[in-house]
Design a protein around this motif. Structure first.
Motif, PDB file in Angstrom:
ATOM      1  N   UNK A  76       8.452-108.174 -70.339  1.00 15.69           N
ATOM      2  CA  UNK A  76       7.023-108.196 -70.641  1.00 15.69           C
ATOM      3  C   UNK A  76       6.703-107.331 -71.855  1.00 15.69           C
ATOM      4  N   UNK A  77       7.310-106.149 -71.928  1.00 12.99           N
ATOM      5  CA  UNK A  77       7.017-105.247 -73.045  1.00 12.99           C
ATOM      6  C   UNK A  77       7.794-105.600 -74.310  1.00 12.99           C
ATOM      7  N   UNK A  83       1.071-103.905 -75.246  1.00 19.70           N
ATOM      8  CA  UNK A  83       0.389-104.158 -73.974  1.00 19.70           C
ATOM      9  C   UNK A  83       0.237-102.863 -73.190  1.00 19.70           C
ATOM     10  N   UNK A  84      -0.892-102.703 -72.516  1.00 22.97           N
ATOM     11  CA  UNK A  84      -1.086-101.512 -71.690  1.00 22.97           C
ATOM     12  C   UNK A  84      -0.319-101.672 -70.378  1.00 22.97           C
ATOM     13  N   UNK A  85      -0.012-100.546 -69.761  1.00 23.69           N
ATOM     14  CA  UNK A  85       0.694-100.561 -68.486  1.00 23.69           C
ATOM     15  C   UNK A  85      -0.171-101.242 -67.426  1.00 23.69           C
ATOM     16  N   UNK A  86      -1.476-100.979 -67.470  1.00 23.84           N
ATOM     17  CA  UNK A  86      -2.383-101.612 -66.503  1.00 23.84           C
ATOM     18  C   UNK A  86      -2.387-103.139 -66.652  1.00 23.84           C
ATOM     19  N   UNK A  87      -2.389-103.610 -67.894  1.00 25.29           N
ATOM     20  CA  UNK A  87      -2.379-105.050 -68.130  1.00 25.29           C
ATOM     21  C   UNK A  87      -1.076-105.655 -67.620  1.00 25.29           C
ATOM     22  N   UNK A  88       0.039-105.003 -67.884  1.00 21.02           N
ATOM     23  CA  UNK A  88       1.328-105.501 -67.402  1.00 21.02           C
ATOM     24  C   UNK A  88       1.363-105.521 -65.877  1.00 21.02           C
ATOM     25  N   UNK A  92       2.014-109.031 -63.909  1.00 20.07           N
ATOM     26  CA  UNK A  92       3.245-109.170 -63.135  1.00 20.07           C
ATOM     27  C   UNK A  92       3.034-108.988 -61.634  1.00 20.07           C
ATOM     28  N   UNK A  93       1.817-108.617 -61.252  1.00 15.37           N
ATOM     29  CA  UNK A  93       1.503-108.343 -59.837  1.00 15.37           C
ATOM     30  C   UNK A  93       2.445-107.280 -59.266  1.00 15.37           C
ATOM     31  N   UNK A  94       2.696-106.260 -60.077  1.00 16.68           N
ATOM     32  CA  UNK A  94       3.537-105.129 -59.674  1.00 16.68           C
ATOM     33  C   UNK A  94       2.651-103.887 -59.696  1.00 16.68           C
ATOM     34  N   UNK A  95       2.693-103.063 -58.645  1.00 18.60           N
ATOM     35  CA  UNK A  95       1.837-101.870 -58.627  1.00 18.60           C
ATOM     36  C   UNK A  95       2.050-100.982 -59.843  1.00 18.60           C
ATOM     37  N   UNK A  96       1.004-100.301 -60.219  1.00 21.32           N
ATOM     38  CA  UNK A  96       1.025 -99.406 -61.372  1.00 21.32           C
ATOM     39  C   UNK A  96       1.885 -98.171 -61.112  1.00 21.32           C
ATOM     40  N   UNK A  97       2.183 -97.902 -59.855  1.00 26.27           N
ATOM     41  CA  UNK A  97       2.909 -96.690 -59.466  1.00 26.27           C
ATOM     42  C   UNK A  97       4.380 -96.752 -59.846  1.00 26.27           C
ATOM     43  N   UNK A  98       5.012 -95.592 -59.827  1.00 25.73           N
ATOM     44  CA  UNK A  98       6.436 -95.499 -60.130  1.00 25.73           C
ATOM     45  C   UNK A  98       7.181 -94.934 -58.934  1.00 25.73           C
ATOM     46  N   UNK A  99       8.506 -95.001 -58.948  1.00 24.12           N
ATOM     47  CA  UNK A  99       9.318 -94.551 -57.815  1.00 24.12           C
ATOM     48  C   UNK A  99       9.787 -93.121 -57.992  1.00 24.12           C
ATOM     49  N   UNK A 100       9.957 -92.439 -56.882  1.00 25.87           N
ATOM     50  CA  UNK A 100      10.600 -91.123 -56.898  1.00 25.87           C
ATOM     51  C   UNK A 100      12.107 -91.330 -56.861  1.00 25.87           C
ATOM     52  N   UNK A 101      12.829 -90.366 -57.373  1.00 24.42           N
ATOM     53  CA  UNK A 101      14.286 -90.457 -57.402  1.00 24.42           C
ATOM     54  C   UNK A 101      14.908 -89.387 -56.526  1.00 24.42           C
TER      55      UNK A 101
END
Length: 151
Positions: A76-77, A83-88, A92-101
């Protein structure tokens, strides 16, 4: 009802000294109110060890991002780098959040210990911190603009 700061104080003191009585004595001295029960202190400590959080009803972190989703995001990028992260996220219907490691929980504990030590050294320490949750996360794992500012 205790504040998150007071609960955190109890958990971190218990982690350090492993004595509920010491935690209660230090709590009474620091906050000038009756300390929580031994059962509460042990429960909070257990919850924090298991989840890395003292928040009620919240999970210990965000779900991991699948390799499939990472590839969708990358493509996508590549197609539209501005493109903004919010738009992506919407496209993509993927939450704006990220994962912890894996190492994130230990980093949280180290930071909390650091803050607890500083709070004992510097009067009004918690009122002199600005937390900024703004950050840029790259697909290669690099993070930018992750800062905590101490006044």
């Amino acid at each position: 009802m205790l504040t998150e700061q007071q609960k955190t104080f109890c958990v971190l003191r218990f982690e350090k000294c492993e004595s509920v009585i010491t935690v209660q004595r230090d709590f009474r001295r620091k906050f000038n109110i009756e300390p929580p029960t031994a059962q509460s202190i042990r429960r909070w400590h257990k919850i924090f060890q298991e989840t890395g959080c003292l928040c009620k009803g919240k999970s210990s972190g965000r779900p991991r991002t699948s390799d499939e989703n990472v590839e969708q995001i990358r493509e996508s990028f590549v197609r539209s780098p501005q493109k903004s992260v919010r738009q992506a996220s919407r496209e993509l219907a993927i939450p704006l959040t990220t994962a912890l490691h894996d190492g994130d929980m230990q980093k949280r504990i180290e930071f909390c210990t650091f803050v607890l030590e500083k709070s004992e050294e510097v009067e009004q320490f918690f009122y002199r911190i600005i937390f900024n949750d703004e950050a840029t996360f790259h697909l290669n794992g690099k993070k930018e603009n992750v800062r905590t500012i101490f006044l």
